[in-house]
Scaffold this motif. Structure first.
Motif, mmCIF file in Angstrom:
data_model
loop_
_atom_site.group_PDB
_atom_site.id
_atom_site.type_symbol
_atom_site.label_atom_id
_atom_site.label_comp_id
_atom_site.label_asym_id
_atom_site.label_seq_id
_atom_site.Cartn_x
_atom_site.Cartn_y
_atom_site.Cartn_z
ATOM 1 N N THR A 1 0.841 -1.196 0.000
ATOM 2 C CA THR A 1 0.000 0.000 0.000
ATOM 3 C C THR A 1 0.877 1.248 0.000
ATOM 4 O OG1 THR A 1 -1.708 -1.198 1.219
ATOM 5 C CG2 THR A 1 -1.839 1.212 1.231
ATOM 6 N N GLU B 1 -4.677 7.276 3.452
ATOM 7 C CA GLU B 1 -6.032 6.715 3.542
ATOM 8 C C GLU B 1 -6.749 6.812 2.202
ATOM 9 O OE1 GLU B 1 -4.814 8.905 5.846
ATOM 10 O OE2 GLU B 1 -4.517 7.444 7.444
ATOM 11 N N GLN B 2 -6.492 7.886 1.462
ATOM 12 C CA GLN B 2 -7.114 8.042 0.140
ATOM 13 C C GLN B 2 -6.610 6.944 -0.807
ATOM 14 O OE1 GLN B 2 -6.784 12.003 -1.386
ATOM 15 N NE2 GLN B 2 -7.856 11.529 -3.270
ATOM 16 N N ARG C 1 -5.524 3.999 0.125
ATOM 17 C CA ARG C 1 -6.140 2.748 0.596
ATOM 18 C C ARG C 1 -7.561 2.598 0.052
ATOM 19 N NH1 ARG C 1 -3.774 4.159 5.926
ATOM 20 N NH2 ARG C 1 -1.918 2.862 6.118
ATOM 21 N N ARG C 2 -8.342 3.667 0.120
ATOM 22 C CA ARG C 2 -9.725 3.621 -0.386
ATOM 23 C C ARG C 2 -9.760 3.303 -1.872
ATOM 24 N NH1 ARG C 2 -10.429 8.012 3.192
ATOM 25 N NH2 ARG C 2 -10.168 9.488 1.489
ATOM 26 N N ARG C 3 -8.854 3.901 -2.631
ATOM 27 C CA ARG C 3 -8.802 3.638 -4.077
ATOM 28 C C ARG C 3 -8.454 2.181 -4.362
ATOM 29 N NH1 ARG C 3 -5.421 9.041 -5.706
ATOM 30 N NH2 ARG C 3 -7.174 10.492 -5.572
ATOM 31 N N VAL D 1 -8.982 -0.417 -2.406
ATOM 32 C CA VAL D 1 -10.135 -1.243 -2.029
ATOM 33 C C VAL D 1 -11.213 -1.172 -3.114
ATOM 34 C CG1 VAL D 1 -12.033 -1.453 -0.363
ATOM 35 C CG2 VAL D 1 -9.678 -1.176 0.434
ATOM 36 N N LYS D 2 -11.430 0.006 -3.666
ATOM 37 C CA LYS D 2 -12.419 0.159 -4.734
ATOM 38 C C LYS D 2 -12.016 -0.643 -5.970
ATOM 39 C CE LYS D 2 -14.855 3.470 -7.556
ATOM 40 N NZ LYS D 2 -14.866 4.776 -8.163
#
Length: 134
Positions: free
Chosen positions: A10, A24-25, A27-29, A31-32
């Motif tokens: 990551t 965190e941004q 990480r969100r990408r 996961v998406k």
């Protein structure tokens, strides 16, 4: 980026693609993209539960159609969890090396697109034009 580098943590993805935003941004990408079937991940328990991301076969197929990768032979990727676990040491070392070249280029104001040169292709070509070996 992951199609070219094959696998990355990551943090490595974050440093290549978007070092100017909070992790965190990133990480969100990730996961998406996993939810869309483009990426998958393994967890390395011996490394503090570090996540290692890699493209799925579908992800490689989608990325190969992008203009940046069109005409290039798709790199051999590992697209199952067992293969990633077996190759993670070497794979992450290669990614870390590419990241070092990218960070150096950024520091000199000479960086192109994130992930554009997993090796030192452009730096080596430029050095050859100026009569240096590397």
């Amino acid at each position: 980026m992951l199609v070219q580098y094959r696998m990355a943590t990551t943090e490595q993805v974050h440093l290549v693609c978007s070092p100017g935003v909070r992790i965190e941004q990133t990480r969100r990408r990730l996961v998406k993209l996993r939810g869309e079937g483009l990426l998958d991940r393994v967890t390395l328990p011996q490394a503090g539960r570090t996540l290692v991301w890699f493209p799925t076969s579908y992800g490689v197929q989608v990325a190969s159609a992008w203009p940046e990768l069109r005409g290039r032979r798709a790199p051999r990727t590992v697209s199952d969890r067992t293969a990633v676990r077996l190759r993670v040491g070497h794979g992450l070392t290669v990614t870390e090396t590419g990241l070092a070249f990218l960070q150096d280029a950024r520091a000199r104001g000479d960086a192109g697109e994130p992930g554009a040169a997993p090796g030192a292709d452009r730096a080596v070509q430029r050095a050859r034009r100026h009569g240096r070996d590397h």
